[in-house]
Design an enzyme around this catalytic site. Structure first.
Site, PDB file in Angstrom:
ATOM      1  CD  GLN B  52      -3.000  -0.908   2.285  1.00 11.42           C
ATOM      2  OE1 GLN B  52      -2.736  -1.477   3.329  1.00 11.42           O
ATOM      3  NE2 GLN B  52      -4.093  -0.178   2.130  1.00 11.42           N
ATOM      4  CG  HIS B 139      -8.507  -5.741   4.008  1.00  7.71           C
ATOM      5  ND1 HIS B 139      -9.645  -5.218   3.429  1.00  7.71           N
ATOM      6  CD2 HIS B 139      -7.522  -4.850   3.738  1.00  7.71           C
ATOM      7  CE1 HIS B 139      -9.353  -4.071   2.837  1.00  7.71           C
ATOM      8  NE2 HIS B 139      -8.067  -3.820   3.016  1.00  7.71           N
TER       9      HIS B 139
END
Lengths: 174, 172
Positions: B52, B139
């Site tokens: 990310q 996740h």
């Protein structure tokens, strides 16, 4: 934001409605925002946010031929778009029971009184034509917390015999 | 320490598979600290994964002690080269992502998982997670395989799964 319209199209379901309607909009230089399109019984319903710089009349003119050839009723409203402004639900409520008039009104009335603001509601009729069941599925915001909603559902269960359950919705952001 | 810029979809790096960490050294520990600070800077984030911030390494952090409502949790978990070794039950829940702003959706995940990994000192760790924390772990580990929650969305209309169907042994 200007140039946004809510376009409603409703008619008998048949294959190709979505492709032809959205194709006409794309050819006409429009953009789509949030939409819902679904079959309800034997009908197909479209509600969609459409951005059309050429204005409402041009948008109607663009869609009219497709709507007429598909035998769909067309309705266009100017709207305030408010995209990128998603309120987050904090409760999901499912209600089901033997179908009878007034279930939705009774359930949503009690929930509104308990502070529930519906963001999304879908309902369906299942079972057999002789013994239909009604299934109601909602997501929304509990303005006064979950407890008033739980007790409203408990009262509904007791007084009307429907099944009703609540699940908290807590978005996991990762 | 530094807050690193968060990549947002459609940045192609979010869809790539990350490489295992080969050496856990001071440089990696410094990166873990930055990653954690970045997670804390995001709005409501309870987890973050290295891709990310554009580092394609199998490193994730989950800390559900920071969730908006209290949930069962193990506090701060640094997960290096993590693997899920046990799954149990299924549950639908709402997810969002620091890399996908302004969108949340319903995703089916295992209700309980066991995750095994190395921590930032290179020590093996194992956590048995359930509910919200198990969801966060799954996740974040998805990010290491180039998967976003968008890849796992379930239909709104026919989402009649109960949110929690997993039951512990003996629970009725």
């Amino acid at each position: 934001m200007k140039d946004w319209f809510m376009v409603t199209l409703v008619g008998r379901d048949r294959p190709g409605i979505v492709a032809r309607v959205t194709g006409a909009l794309f050819e006409g230089g429009c953009m789509l925002g949030e939409t819902t399109m679904m079959r309800l019984g034997g009908n197909f319903s479209i509600m969609m946010m459409v951005r059309c710089g050429a204005g409402r009349r041009a948008l109607e003119t663009m869609l009219r031929p497709e709507a007429e050839s598909l035998d769909l009723r067309l309705h266009v409203d100017a709207i305030d778009a408010r995209l990128h402004d998603h309120p987050q639900p904090d409760a999901r409520i499912t209600v089901y029971g033997a179908d009878r008039p007034g279930i939705v009104a009774q359930v949503t009335g009690a929930l509104a009184e308990a502070g529930f603001n519906i963001l999304d509601l879908e309902s369906d009729v299942g079972g057999t034509p002789e013994a239909p069941i009604y299934v109601l599925h909602m997501e929304g915001q509990a303005k006064e917390g979950l407890e008033p909603l739980r007790s409203a559902l408990e009262t509904l269960r007791r007084e009307t015999g429907v099944e009703a359950s609540l699940s908290p919705v807590e978005a996991m952001i990762g | 320490m530094a807050v690193l810029p968060i990549l947002t979809y459609p940045d192609p790096r979010l869809k790539q598979e990350s490489e295992p960490v080969s050496e856990i050294d001071d440089a990696l520990r410094a990166f873990v600290r930055d990653l954690e600070e970045t997670m804390h800077a995001g709005p409501g984030g309870v987890g973050i994964a290295a891709p990310q911030v554009g580092r394609l390494l199998r490193v994730a952090i989950v800390d559900c002690s920071r969730s908006r409502k209290p949930v069962s949790n193990h506090g701060r978990m640094v997960l290096i080269n993590p693997e899920i070794t046990r799954w149990e039950g299924v549950a639908v829940g709402r997810e969002g992502c620091l890399s996908v702003p302004d969108y949340t959706g319903n995703v089916i995940r295992a209700e309980a998982v066991r995750v095994e990994a190395l921590n930032e000192h290179g020590e093996p760790v194992a956590y048995d997670c359930e509910g919200f924390e198990a969801r966060a772990v799954q996740h974040e580990l998805d990010h290491l395989d180039g998967l976003l929650f968008l890849d796992r969305l379930v239909s709104r209309r026919h989402d009649l799964f109960r949110r929690k169907v997993h039951k512990k042994p003996g629970e009725r």
